[in-house]
Design an enzyme around this catalytic site. Structure first.
Site, PDB file in Angstrom:
ATOM      1  CB  CYS A 382      -0.987  -0.040   1.155  1.00 23.35           C
ATOM      2  SG  CYS A 382      -2.465   0.905   0.777  1.00 23.35           S
ATOM      3  CG  MET A 385       3.022   0.101  -5.219  1.00 21.92           C
ATOM      4  SD  MET A 385       1.508  -0.246  -6.121  1.00 21.92           S
ATOM      5  CE  MET A 385       1.051   1.392  -6.653  1.00 21.92           C
ATOM      6  CG  HIS A 508      -3.551  -3.603   3.033  1.00 17.29           C
ATOM      7  ND1 HIS A 508      -2.584  -3.146   3.883  1.00 17.29           N
ATOM      8  CD2 HIS A 508      -4.192  -2.491   2.569  1.00 17.29           C
ATOM      9  CE1 HIS A 508      -2.617  -1.833   3.950  1.00 17.29           C
ATOM     10  NE2 HIS A 508      -3.588  -1.410   3.163  1.00 17.29           N
ATOM     11  CD  GLU A 510      -1.320  -6.268   5.090  1.00 14.63           C
ATOM     12  OE1 GLU A 510      -0.976  -6.496   3.910  1.00 14.63           O
ATOM     13  OE2 GLU A 510      -1.579  -5.121   5.501  1.00 14.63           O
TER      14      GLU A 510
HETATM   15  N1  GLN Z   1      -2.021   6.870   2.641  1.00 14.42           N
HETATM   16  C1  GLN Z   1      -2.108   6.105   1.463  1.00 14.42           C
HETATM   17  C2  GLN Z   1      -3.465   6.238   0.814  1.00 14.42           C
HETATM   18  O1  GLN Z   1      -4.412   6.634   1.424  1.00 14.42           O
HETATM   19  C3  GLN Z   1      -1.788   4.652   1.722  1.00 14.42           C
HETATM   20  C4  GLN Z   1      -2.769   3.971   2.598  1.00 14.42           C
HETATM   21  C5  GLN Z   1      -2.279   2.652   3.162  1.00 14.42           C
HETATM   22  O2  GLN Z   1      -1.085   2.380   3.149  1.00 14.42           O
HETATM   23  N2  GLN Z   1      -3.156   1.851   3.703  1.00 14.42           N
HETATM   24  O3  GLN Z   1      -3.616   5.931  -0.346  1.00 14.42           O
END
Ligand code: GLN
Length: 534
Positions: A382, A385, A508, A510
């Site tokens: 997330c 990336m 995600h 995980e």
């Molecule tokens: N802050 C980022 C977004 O809102 C990533 C969110 C996350 O890592 N869950 O896109």
């Protein structure tokens, strides 16, 4: 009709009620029964989505897009139960629903009260899950500790439910702490007695008492608790601190909890068989052939629970490779202060997990750069990336100061930004891209090599997306876009051609890793890290 097990906790929080409930779920499944689990959280937030991980720990996301308590993660990891938005009930949700009904006029003429309206709503919610999920046993865990003001409506609701359902259909399990006093060289049962007395005061009689303890209770100690707490001595169960949480179902079975549950709930099923679990999970965790050191670079490092599912998925990935995981938790702000080498030199894999907000971002970018430049396996999740693409844009493509508009609204190179539909959204609760989305994988990539299929489904929780205006430029420099959400042409997975294993995903993974079925990305990440150590 489903049978019910209500799990409450006493003395202190963090006793592992969630692991207890999950382990009981596992035991029941091992007998051939079907189960589901519900977590009741007494806070007023409608869901934990708006809470800081330091307040609450990880937010666990279900397939149907609910932001829920992390205990639901344990439920899914231990059992086959599929968690939905209904499996997490909060005070906020209950009041929201009662107040909405009141405004509609559903209670016309009545004074709306905690008893019966709030308690009825809680009971209705619990029974609805049982009805929809059609299982043999529903486990209901009440968050918090007996004595908390906030828990009272939930405890009253389960007291009434037990009365309505009758003895063969519902039992109460109370999890307490039995401290070992080193200087006296003995364990103390008094806190448990007080906790059960507090439960009795509100009309709940526990059928089973699970004692969290450092040292196993002797027969005498069990008898003492039984006498003072009004249960059978066979109903006092040891829950001695375990080396791994995955051992708990097995030790409960050794304590006789398996047959005790069957007797109390009047269930005629064969004895549970946990031999697959013992062979596939426990044995592999306990006697691995290799060791690998993995760094997790985040900003909620001080709290164990903040990245719960990530840590568990790493353990699963390691056990799939017959490997012991050595975790190095690194605060990305320390990297900013003292430099990346100090923390990451020598580690065999680097994982940057999800997160929100500006703090610690540059430290994470430095970690991603270090992994890329030094050929260290990298798994970005997330935000991990988004960080990786920002770093690549800045340092490989020459887009100076490239950023996400989350961190710099006016950046010249918005590599990560909001979609038009997200720009309009003002409210914060449950408004991100949430839950399961399909993703298509490109053959011949590391992602495809991990999953070995073209269509996958993964869970999301983010607002920002990779900005497709930069796809071509980055592709030219060696970034591969190996997973795409076709319907909207959104980038889901990126990887690097010139690196042994650099994979980052917008979702995600995980949340879908299980000890008996480790997630392919975690499995291959550890595999790559392991081959680097050889
Ligand atoms: N802050 C980022 C977004 O809102 C990533 C969110 C996350 O890592 N869950 O896109």
């Amino acid at each position: 009709m489903s049978k019910y097990i209500f799990v409450t906790g006493g003395v202190v929080s963090s006793l592992g009620k969630g692991i207890t409930a999950s382990s009981i779920g596992k035991l029941l499944e091992s007998k051939g029964l079907t189960v589901t689990l519900i977590k009741c959280d007494p806070y007023i937030n409608v869901d934990p989505g708006t809470m800081n991980p330091y307040q609450h720990g990880e937010v666990y996301v279900t397939d149907d897009g609910a932001e829920t308590d992390l205990d639901l993660g344990h439920y899914e990891r231990f059992t086959n139960a599929k968690m939905t938005k209904d499996n997490n009930i909060t005070t906020g949700k209950i009041y929201y629903s009662v107040i909405t009904k009141e405004r509609k006029g559903d209670y016309l003429g009545k004074t709306v009260q905690i008893i019966p309206h709030i308690t009825d709503e809680i009971k209705h919610h619990i029974k609805k899950v049982a009805l929809n999920q059609k299982v043999d046993v529903v486990l209901v865990e009440i968050g918090g500790t007996v004595g908390d003001i906030e828990s009272l409506p939930f405890l009253e609701a389960i007291r009434q439910l037990r009365l309505e359902l009758g003895h063969d259909y519902a039992i109460n399990i109370h999890v307490t702490l039995v401290p070992y006093i080193k200087s006296a060289g003995e364990i103390k049962t008094k806190p448990t007695q007080h906790s059960v007395a507090a439960l009795r005061q509100i009309g709940i009689m526990p059928d089973i008492i699970v004692c969290r303890t450092e040292k196993a209770l002797t027969k005498d100690a069990k008898e003492k608790i039984a006498l003072f707490c009004n249960v059978d001595a066979g109903c006092v169960i040891n829950a001695v601190d375990a080396k791994t949480i995955y051992e708990v179902p097995v030790s409960f079975k050794k304590e006789g909890l398996d047959s005790l549950l069957a007797r109390l709930l009047n269930i005629k099923h064969p004895d549970g068989n946990l031999s697959d679990w013992e062979r596939n999970v426990l044995k592999r965790i306990k006697s691995p052939s290799h060791t690998v050191e993995i760094a997790v670079v985040g900003k909620y490092i001080a709290l164990q629970d903040a990245y719960k599912s990530i840590y568990e998925a790493l353990i699963h990935g390691a056990l799939a490779n017959d490997t012991k995981l050595v975790l190095k938790r690194i605060d990305s702000e320390d990297i900013e202060k003292y430099g990346v080498e100090k923390y990451l030199k020598g580690v065999k894999g680097i994982l940057v997990p999800g997160g929100f907000g500006n703090r610690g971002i540059e430290g994470k970018i430095a970690a991603s750069k270090f992994a890329r430049e030094n050929n260290i396996p990298y798994l970005g999740i997330c935000l991990g990336m988004q960080i990786a693409v920002i770093e690549f844009a800045r340092n490989v493509c020459g887009f100076k100061n490239a950023n996400s508009t989350e961190f710099n609204k006016d950046t010249k190179y918005p590599i990560v930004s909001l979609l038009e539909e997200q720009k309009k959204i003002q409210e914060k609760g449950a408004t991100m891209r949430l839950g399961a989305y399909e993703c298509r994988l490109k053959r011949g990539t590391k992602a495809y090599d991990a999953y070995r299929k073209e269509k996958i489904s993964e869970r999301h929780r983010h607002r920002y997306e990779f900005n497709n205006n930069y796809r071509e430029a980055m592709q030219k420099k060696g970034m591969v876009f190996s997973g795409i959400y076709h319907k909207k042409d959104l980038v889901e997975i990126v990887e690097l051609t010139m690196h042994p294993w650099f994979v980052a995903c917008q979702f995600h993974p995980e949340f879908q890793s299980r000890p008996e079925n480790p997630h392919p990305l975690f499995k291959n990440f550890i595999k790559a890290a392991l081959s680097l150590s050889k």
